[in-house]
Design a protein around this motif. Sequence first.
Motif, mmCIF file in Angstrom:
data_model
loop_
_atom_site.group_PDB
_atom_site.id
_atom_site.type_symbol
_atom_site.label_atom_id
_atom_site.label_comp_id
_atom_site.label_asym_id
_atom_site.label_seq_id
_atom_site.Cartn_x
_atom_site.Cartn_y
_atom_site.Cartn_z
ATOM 1 N N UNK A 92 -88.952 -39.942 -46.415
ATOM 2 C CA UNK A 92 -88.263 -41.222 -46.319
ATOM 3 C C UNK A 92 -87.208 -41.189 -47.419
ATOM 4 N N UNK A 93 -86.858 -42.307 -47.975
ATOM 5 C CA UNK A 93 -85.907 -42.321 -49.079
ATOM 6 C C UNK A 93 -85.386 -43.715 -49.334
ATOM 7 N N UNK A 94 -85.040 -43.969 -50.593
ATOM 8 C CA UNK A 94 -84.368 -45.207 -50.978
ATOM 9 C C UNK A 94 -82.945 -44.839 -51.327
ATOM 10 N N UNK A 95 -82.011 -45.325 -50.547
ATOM 11 C CA UNK A 95 -80.602 -45.061 -50.785
ATOM 12 C C UNK A 95 -80.006 -46.271 -51.500
ATOM 13 N N UNK A 96 -79.281 -46.034 -52.589
ATOM 14 C CA UNK A 96 -78.702 -47.158 -53.319
ATOM 15 C C UNK A 96 -77.238 -46.886 -53.636
#
Length: 529
Positions: free
Chosen positions: A365-369
Amino acid sequence: MFKLFKKNGLAIVTSFILIITYSCKTNSTTASAEIKTAKNILVFSKTSGFRHTSIPKGILALQKMGDQQHWKMTFTEDATLFNKETLSDFNLVLFLNTTGDVLNRSQELAFEEYMHKGGSYVGVHAASDTEYEWPFYAEMVGAQFKSHPKQQKAVLNVDTSNPHPATSHYPASFEKFDEWYNFKKPVAKHVNVILSIDENSYQGERMGSHHPISWYHIYEGGRVFYTAMGHTDESYSDVNFLKHLQEGIRWSLGETEVEIAKGGENLLDANLSKWDVWMGAVHPTVDIDFEKSTNVQTGKPMGLNNDPKKVFSVHKENGDNILHITGEIYGGLTTKNEYGNYHLSVQFKWGDKQWEPRLKDKKDSGILYHAKGPHGTFWKVWMHSLEYQVQEQDCGDFIALGQVYGDVPATEKIQTNGKSTFIYNPSENNVPIKYAPGFKSGRVAKSALYENPNGAWNTLEIYCLGNQSIHLVNGHVVNRVNNARYDVGGKTISLDKGKIQLQSEAAEVFYKNMRIEPIVNFPSKFKKL
């Protein structure tokens, strides 16, 4: 002063704002610097349908506003200014009571490119009665005019869940005289409504229980503000309406921001009201009636807020809102707002399911900021962004997606194939990280493994201050990004804010307790970094 010139027989008025600063030494340098930084606004009022008699009043009010705000303003009805070169000179384009088909296809494409490169748009009243056959414009404005009752007073309500500088001067409810638009369809889900009309307060045709009047959002890279007020001559001498319009313009120019609540905000609610969904291409193994592609990185995306499989949903568990991402289709859950100078904290754990095309890979998954630009610029799914990697054994890795990237203090290791890999090391020098020619890598691994076993909750944190950020896993610093920047429109700009995205990438994952809090400094415990 104001300059009037003609092009193709149409009058174009430009207001030049000259700011002179007196000093005991010299004023020429200061005045020159301030002229260069004055924001440049194009006010467009071409009509091919109904023509509002209030347009001249609107122009005069905007001229005065420009003087007060030190903006350089150009007033025109010449559509030939909508070309790549000319539009690049403007920080914002304002449609003042435009109607009908006012741009040809090449002019429309030039404007689309302008917005993708971070341009800004403000629409006043009949701007939603414009360009009905241009899908980009309809989605950008957020609604299309259908009808209106007779002009009359009505009660407007401020949406307190979406605080904005353009409504901060209004009471919670107030009365105003104007022409009140009904729209063809419900106002688009991807906008943030800040004013709505009480349909019980006026007579005539109505739209429904939810009747927005003003809203804002960030669309495909550009800031957008729209208000349906502004039909009458009197609107342009109404100090409250002019304040509303002025603050909408200022926000669109980036002169003000929608602030994070002082005590912080919970980003997850039952309706995901703070988020939009962008769904990518569909793998042939997915049971859904949509065009399929074995290469989900290049296939046709399902698009904005089109999630019939409920890849993103929220349920309650022990009183907590739990975000469930099935992972079945590649996609991104994207905040409606941009954020900067914050501490983001969230808990996550893996589910059991995995999907094609990553059945045999690590759960991902991933948290893109600091996400920027249109949806789908990376693999037709995600935005240009900095990624906090959420992957088995790799949580906290940094990945530069697309044209957003930065520098990381890291130790370089040369692999047997001659390629370089990097591991975060605060004692090392900064290494530019981007997947592009001239860069050694687009990824920096975490400093150490601090993840809990699969099925257990983990706490992930990101601290962002200016163009710097810090990644933590279960309380441990594992990565740091310096000098975040964005290549857009042939320029490289420093990056200190953007949207946040949560990835769906073929693995089931759960998130909860997602809070964002404003910060003005990094905590003292990070000084040694």
